[in-house]
Motif scaffolding. Structure first.
Motif, PDB file in Angstrom:
ATOM      1  N   TRP A  52       0.845  -1.395   0.120  1.00 52.15           N
ATOM      2  CA  TRP A  52      -0.057  -0.035  -0.040  1.00 52.15           C
ATOM      3  C   TRP A  52       0.701   1.303   0.104  1.00 52.15           C
ATOM      4  O   TRP A  52       0.672   1.935  -0.931  1.00 52.15           O
ATOM      5  N   TYR A  53       1.756   1.594   0.988  1.00 52.14           N
ATOM      6  CA  TYR A  53       2.176   2.785   1.092  1.00 52.14           C
ATOM      7  C   TYR A  53       3.342   3.218   0.408  1.00 52.14           C
ATOM      8  O   TYR A  53       4.118   4.272   0.456  1.00 52.14           O
ATOM      9  N   SER A  54       3.524   2.574  -0.864  1.00 53.38           N
ATOM     10  CA  SER A  54       4.332   3.192  -2.070  1.00 53.38           C
ATOM     11  C   SER A  54       3.493   3.374  -3.184  1.00 53.38           C
ATOM     12  O   SER A  54       3.625   4.026  -4.147  1.00 53.38           O
TER      13      SER A  54
ATOM     14  N   ILE B  67      -0.654  -8.192  -0.659  1.00 53.57           N
ATOM     15  CA  ILE B  67      -1.126  -7.589  -1.645  1.00 53.57           C
ATOM     16  C   ILE B  67      -2.059  -6.630  -1.175  1.00 53.57           C
ATOM     17  O   ILE B  67      -3.059  -7.219  -0.401  1.00 53.57           O
ATOM     18  N   ASP B  68      -2.016  -5.458  -1.241  1.00 54.66           N
ATOM     19  CA  ASP B  68      -3.126  -4.598  -0.594  1.00 54.66           C
ATOM     20  C   ASP B  68      -4.080  -4.140  -1.898  1.00 54.66           C
ATOM     21  O   ASP B  68      -4.171  -4.750  -2.846  1.00 54.66           O
ATOM     22  N   ASP B  69      -4.795  -3.037  -1.445  1.00 56.71           N
ATOM     23  CA  ASP B  69      -6.175  -2.468  -2.296  1.00 56.71           C
ATOM     24  C   ASP B  69      -5.414  -2.486  -3.920  1.00 56.71           C
ATOM     25  O   ASP B  69      -4.393  -1.656  -3.883  1.00 56.71           O
ATOM     26  N   GLY B  70      -6.404  -2.725  -4.746  1.00 59.26           N
ATOM     27  CA  GLY B  70      -5.937  -2.397  -6.079  1.00 59.26           C
ATOM     28  C   GLY B  70      -5.803  -3.789  -6.962  1.00 59.26           C
ATOM     29  O   GLY B  70      -6.056  -3.532  -8.215  1.00 59.26           O
TER      30      GLY B  70
ATOM     31  N   ALA C 299      -4.771 -12.775   6.159  1.00 57.06           N
ATOM     32  CA  ALA C 299      -5.606 -11.830   5.460  1.00 57.06           C
ATOM     33  C   ALA C 299      -5.630 -10.338   6.317  1.00 57.06           C
ATOM     34  O   ALA C 299      -5.689 -10.478   7.535  1.00 57.06           O
ATOM     35  N   LYS C 300      -5.769  -9.326   5.279  1.00 57.63           N
ATOM     36  CA  LYS C 300      -5.760  -8.124   6.063  1.00 57.63           C
ATOM     37  C   LYS C 300      -7.209  -7.649   5.661  1.00 57.63           C
ATOM     38  O   LYS C 300      -7.427  -7.254   4.521  1.00 57.63           O
ATOM     39  N   LEU C 301      -8.050  -7.732   6.476  1.00 57.11           N
ATOM     40  CA  LEU C 301      -9.362  -7.449   6.308  1.00 57.11           C
ATOM     41  C   LEU C 301      -9.846  -5.887   6.971  1.00 57.11           C
ATOM     42  O   LEU C 301      -9.401  -5.694   8.157  1.00 57.11           O
ATOM     43  N   ASP C 302     -10.160  -5.154   6.159  1.00 59.08           N
ATOM     44  CA  ASP C 302     -10.104  -3.713   6.064  1.00 59.08           C
ATOM     45  C   ASP C 302     -11.624  -3.157   6.249  1.00 59.08           C
ATOM     46  O   ASP C 302     -12.405  -3.755   5.793  1.00 59.08           O
ATOM     47  N   PHE C 303     -11.748  -1.881   6.696  1.00 61.72           N
ATOM     48  CA  PHE C 303     -12.931  -1.215   6.874  1.00 61.72           C
ATOM     49  C   PHE C 303     -14.186  -2.030   7.682  1.00 61.72           C
ATOM     50  O   PHE C 303     -15.350  -1.887   6.960  1.00 61.72           O
TER      51      PHE C 303
ATOM     52  N   PRO D  88      -4.143   5.099  13.012  1.00 61.52           N
ATOM     53  CA  PRO D  88      -4.637   5.458  11.663  1.00 61.52           C
ATOM     54  C   PRO D  88      -3.238   5.049  10.698  1.00 61.52           C
ATOM     55  O   PRO D  88      -2.217   4.821  11.290  1.00 61.52           O
ATOM     56  N   ASP D  89      -3.496   5.378   9.443  1.00 62.71           N
ATOM     57  CA  ASP D  89      -2.644   5.160   8.419  1.00 62.71           C
ATOM     58  C   ASP D  89      -1.281   6.070   8.562  1.00 62.71           C
ATOM     59  O   ASP D  89      -1.480   7.226   8.855  1.00 62.71           O
ATOM     60  N   VAL D  90      -0.238   5.503   8.482  1.00 59.02           N
ATOM     61  CA  VAL D  90       1.066   6.481   8.352  1.00 59.02           C
ATOM     62  C   VAL D  90       1.059   7.008   7.134  1.00 59.02           C
ATOM     63  O   VAL D  90       0.256   6.730   6.183  1.00 59.02           O
TER      64      VAL D  90
HETATM   65  C1  9PG Z   1      -6.409   0.663   1.382  1.00 59.61           C
HETATM   66  C2  9PG Z   1      -5.998   1.100   2.758  1.00 59.61           C
HETATM   67  C3  9PG Z   1      -5.029   0.551   3.218  1.00 59.61           C
HETATM   68  C4  9PG Z   1      -4.617   1.011   4.524  1.00 59.61           C
HETATM   69  C5  9PG Z   1      -5.858   0.870   5.282  1.00 59.61           C
HETATM   70  C6  9PG Z   1      -6.937   1.790   4.702  1.00 59.61           C
HETATM   71  O1  9PG Z   1     -10.689   7.548   6.137  1.00 59.61           O
HETATM   72  N1  9PG Z   1     -10.389   7.168   4.917  1.00 59.61           N
HETATM   73  O2  9PG Z   1     -10.806   7.783   3.723  1.00 59.61           O
HETATM   74  C7  9PG Z   1      -9.529   6.189   4.874  1.00 59.61           C
HETATM   75  C8  9PG Z   1      -9.197   5.538   3.562  1.00 59.61           C
HETATM   76  C9  9PG Z   1      -8.077   4.705   3.423  1.00 59.61           C
HETATM   77  C10 9PG Z   1      -7.449   3.866   4.748  1.00 59.61           C
HETATM   78  C11 9PG Z   1      -7.944   4.594   5.792  1.00 59.61           C
HETATM   79  C12 9PG Z   1      -8.948   5.596   6.209  1.00 59.61           C
HETATM   80  O3  9PG Z   1      -6.781   3.109   4.810  1.00 59.61           O
HETATM   81  O4  9PG Z   1      -5.660   1.471   6.660  1.00 59.61           O
HETATM   82  O5  9PG Z   1      -3.509   0.394   5.283  1.00 59.61           O
HETATM   83  O6  9PG Z   1      -5.127  -0.821   3.268  1.00 59.61           O
HETATM   84  O7  9PG Z   1      -7.074   1.203   3.655  1.00 59.61           O
HETATM   85  O8  9PG Z   1      -7.347   1.209   0.743  1.00 59.61           O
END
Ligand code: 9PG
Length: 538
Positions: free
Chosen positions: A173-175, A202-205, A308-312, A369-371
Motif C-alpha cells: 500500500w504505502y508506495s 497484496i493490498d487494495d488495487g 488476510a488483512k481485512l479492512d474497513f 490511523p494510516d502512516v
Molecule cells: C487501502 C487502505 C490500506 C490502509 C488501510 C486503509 O478515512 N479514509 O478515507 C481512509 C481511507 C483509507 C484508509 C484509511 C482511512 O486506509 O488502513 O492500510 O489498506 O485502506 O485502501
C-alpha cells in the motif's frame, strides 16, 4: 453507594458492586461515578483502528472532525459530534497524585462521557438482549497495572488471538497505493531477495471492485497465480479485502440489495465515502450475506493466501436495523466469527476495526490511523482537526495509547519506512516509527527495493533480523535493548486553532459535502501518484 478507591470515597449508582483483584466490578446500564476533583486530563478512547485515542487536557475541546462525510469511517458516528471528553468502552482520568482513575466496560455497545466531575458510562443495547450484566471495571492507581487487569478481564470474556509470532510483512500500500499490477509486484518480490520478510501482502488495487472480489485486468495470472509465485519464495501470501463494504457499482449492490444495512426508515446506512463512491455496509446478520462472506474467505484460502488483512470492518458495527435484531457490536462479532471460522488457520489482521468487538476473533489489530510519508499537516491538524487522517504523528499518538491490548492480540502500528526517496519524514521521525514497530513487535514496510540506497537496505535487513528486549518505563517511554526511547514529546495534541483558522476550516470542511469535489481531489491524487511512479521506476 460509596466505594473507596485510591484512599478516596467515590460515590457510584451501581445496582451491584463487588471488590475484585485491583478494583471493583459494578453493574448498571447507566453508571455515574462522581470524581473527587475535576480531572486535568482525560484518555479519549476511539471506536475503531483509525479513531483518535489520546490523553487530552480536559480544557482542550476535541471538536467534531472534518469533513463530516468521513465520520462513519473515522469515528463512532453515534458520538462523532460529542464535544465533552468521551470515548468508546473505557475512560481514564488523571488524579492529582499522578495515578489514574479508570472506568472500563466489560461488555460491548458501551460509551463513557465526562461532564465536569461526573463520569457517566452507558450501555446502548439496553432492552435489546435480556439478562446482560452491564458490568464495569472501576479501579484507581497505577496505569499499567490497571490496564493489565482490564485486558485480563476482557480476555476472559472475549478471548485472545491464537497466533504466537507476529510476522515481518512487505505490504504494497504505502508506495504504490492502488497502482499495483502483476508484473511490478513480481519484480518487487524478486528484488526483495533474501531480506527476511515472511509475508508478501497484496493490498487494495487487485480487485475488480469493492464487493466484487475477483482479480482485475492488471492481474492476468489470477490471484492464485500470484499466491503461487509468492509461496515459491518461501513466504506466506497475504491479501487485503474490505469484505463488509459494498459500493453502488458492485454486483452485490445490483443483485442483493437486501443484504445491506438499513436505518429505521429503510434507507441505506452510509459507511463513508472512498474510491470516489458512496460506501454501504453488509448486514452481518443476514444468512445469505454470511454464506457469501464465508465462501469469499474460503476462496481466498483456496487461492493460496494464508494471511488476510481485512479492512474497513467498522462497517459491520454501524448503527442500523438488522435482519436479525441484534446489538450492533454483537452483530459485528457474529460476522467476524463466521469469517474467522472460514479463514481456518490463516493469520487474520483486522483493520479499520472496532477495538473491543474484535478481541478474541483475530490475531492482529491495526491500532492507529494510516502512516504516510509526512509527519503532520496543517490541513489535518488545524483546518480539519482530523486526527484519524494519515500521518506519522497521528499514527504514533493513537498506537501508543493502545499498546495495553498486546496480551490479547498483536498490535499493528502500520508500516514504517527506511527509504528517503518519496518521503518527507526526517531521520528522527523515521527512527521514532521504527522504534514504535520494535515495541509492537509487528514489523512491516512498503519500501520498494529499487528505491532504497545500499545503506537503507542494510538498515532494513538489520531491523527485520533483530528482536531486542522491550520494557515499558513510562506512559510513552520504553527501554528497547540498551536504548531509552521516550515518545512522550510527540503524543500531545496540537494547540487548538484560533477563530480565523477554525472558520476557514469550517469552509474547507464544508466543501467536502460536494461529492464531485472529493472525487476530483481523489482523481488529482491518483494522477500525481502515476507521475511519481513514472519518475521512480519500481
Ligand atoms: C487501502 C487502505 C490500506 C490502509 C488501510 C486503509 O478515512 N479514509 O478515507 C481512509 C481511507 C483509507 C484508509 C484509511 C482511512 O486506509 O488502513 O492500510 O489498506 O485502506 O485502501
Amino acid at each position: 453507594m460509596d466505594i473507596t478507591l485510591a484512599n478516596q470515597t467515590i460515590s457510584i449508582n451501581a445496582t451491584d458492586c463487588r471488590p475484585v483483584e485491583g478494583g471493583f466490578i459494578a453493574s448498571a446500564s447507566l453508571l455515574t461515578v462522581n470524581l473527587p476533583t475535576a480531572p486535568a486530563r482525560y484518555l479519549y478512547s476511539g471506536w475503531q483502528s483509525w479513531s483518535l485515542t489520546a490523553w487530552v487536557e480536559t480544557g482542550r475541546p476535541v471538536r467534531p472532525m472534518r469533513p463530516e462525510i468521513l465520520h462513519p469511517m473515522q469515528a463512532d458516528p453515534v458520538y462523532a459530534r460529542e464535544t465533552r471528553p468521551h470515548g468508546s468502552w473505557y475512560a481514564a482520568v488523571e488524579l492529582p497524585d499522578g495515578q489514574i482513575l479508570f472506568l472500563g466496560a466489560l461488555g460491548l455497545e458501551s460509551h463513557i462521557v465526562l461532564d465536569g466531575q461526573t463520569l457517566t458510562g452507558g450501555y446502548e443495547n439496553v432492552g435489546q438482549i435480556s439478562n446482560l450484566p452491564y458490568q464495569w471495571f472501576i479501579a484507581a492507581g497505577n496505569e499499567d497495572e490497571i490496564f493489565a487487569r482490564y485486558a485480563k478481564l476482557l480476555g476472559e470474556r472475549l478471548g485472545k488471538g491464537r497466533a504466537r509470532d507476529s510476522h515481518k510483512v512487505w505490504c504494497s500500500w504505502y508506495s504504490l497505493y492502488t497502482e499495483i499490477h502483476e508484473g511490478q509486484l513480481l519484480k518487487i518480490l524478486n528484488d526483495l531477495g533474501d531480506l527476511p520478510f515472511d509475508v508478501f501482502q497484496i493490498d487494495d488495487g487487485w480487485q475488480r471492485g469493492i464487493g466484487d472480489w475477483e482479480p482485475n485486468a492488471k492481474f492476468p495470472s489470477g490471484m492464485d497465480g500470484m499466491a503461487a509465485r509468492i509461496r515459491a519464495t518461501g513466504r506466506k501470501a497475504g491479501l487485503w479485502l474490505a469484505p463488509l463494504l459494498i459500493v453502488p457499482s458492485s454486483s452485490i449492490f445490483r443483485d442483493h440489495r437486501d443484504w445491506l444495512l438499513r436505518d429505521e426508515n429503510g434507507g441505506l446506512v452510509s459507511a463513508g465515502f472512498n474510491w470516489g463512491e458512496q460506501l454501504y455496509a453488509l448486514d452481518t446478520t443476514h444468512p445469505a450475506a454470511l454464506d457469501w462472506l464465508a465462501a469469499l474467505m474460503k476462496k481466498v484460502r483456496l487461492w493460496g493466501y494464508d494471511y488476510a488483512k481485512l479492512d474497513f470492518l467498522y462497517a459491520g458495527a454501524l448503527p442500523g436495523k438488522r435482519h436479525v435484531d441484534m446489538p450492533r457490536e454483537a452483530a459485528y462479532r457474529h460476522g467476524l466469527t463466521v469469517i474467522r471460522e472460514a479463514l481456518g488457520d490463516a493469520y487474520f489482521l483486522t483493520c479499520g476495526a472496532p477495538i473491543l468487538p474484535s478481541i478474541g476473533l483475530c490475531d492482529a489489530l491495526r491500532v492507529g490511523p494510516d502512516v504516510a510519508g509526512h509527519w503532520a499537516s496543517r490541513r489535518d491538524d488545524d483546518l480539519l482537526e482530523n486526527f484519524a487522517a494519515p500521518g506519522g504523528r497521528n499514527a504514533l499518538r493513537t498506537t501508543l495509547n493502545r499498546l495495553w491490548l498486546s496480551p490479547l492480540l498483536h498490535t499493528d502500528p502500520d508500516v514504517i519506512y527506511f527509504r528517503s526517496r518519496q518521503n518527507s519524514l526526517t531521520p528522527e521521525q523515521l527512527a521514532l516509527l521504527q522504534d514504535l514497530a520494535e515495541v509492537c513487535r509487528f514489523k512491516a514496510t512498503s519500501d520498494i527495493p529499487a528505491w532504497l540506497t545500499g545503506p537503507e537496505r542494510e538498515k532494513l535487513r538489520g531491523f527485520l533480523a533483530r528482536r531486542p528486549t522491550v520494557q515499558k518505563t513510562g506512559r510513552a517511554a520504553y527501554r528497547i535493548g540498551d536504548r531509552d526511547v521516550d515518545f512522550g514529546a510527540h503524543t500531545a495534541m496540537p494547540p487548538l486553532p484560533g477563530a480565523f483558522t477554525n472558520l476557514l476550516g469550517a469552509v474547507i470542511g464544508g466543501l467536502a459535502k460536494a461529492r464531485p469535489l472529493i472525487k476530483a481531489f481523489d482523481g488529482l491524487l491518483k494522477a500525481s501518484l502515476r507521475i511519481i511512479l513514472r519518475r521512480n521506476p519500481v
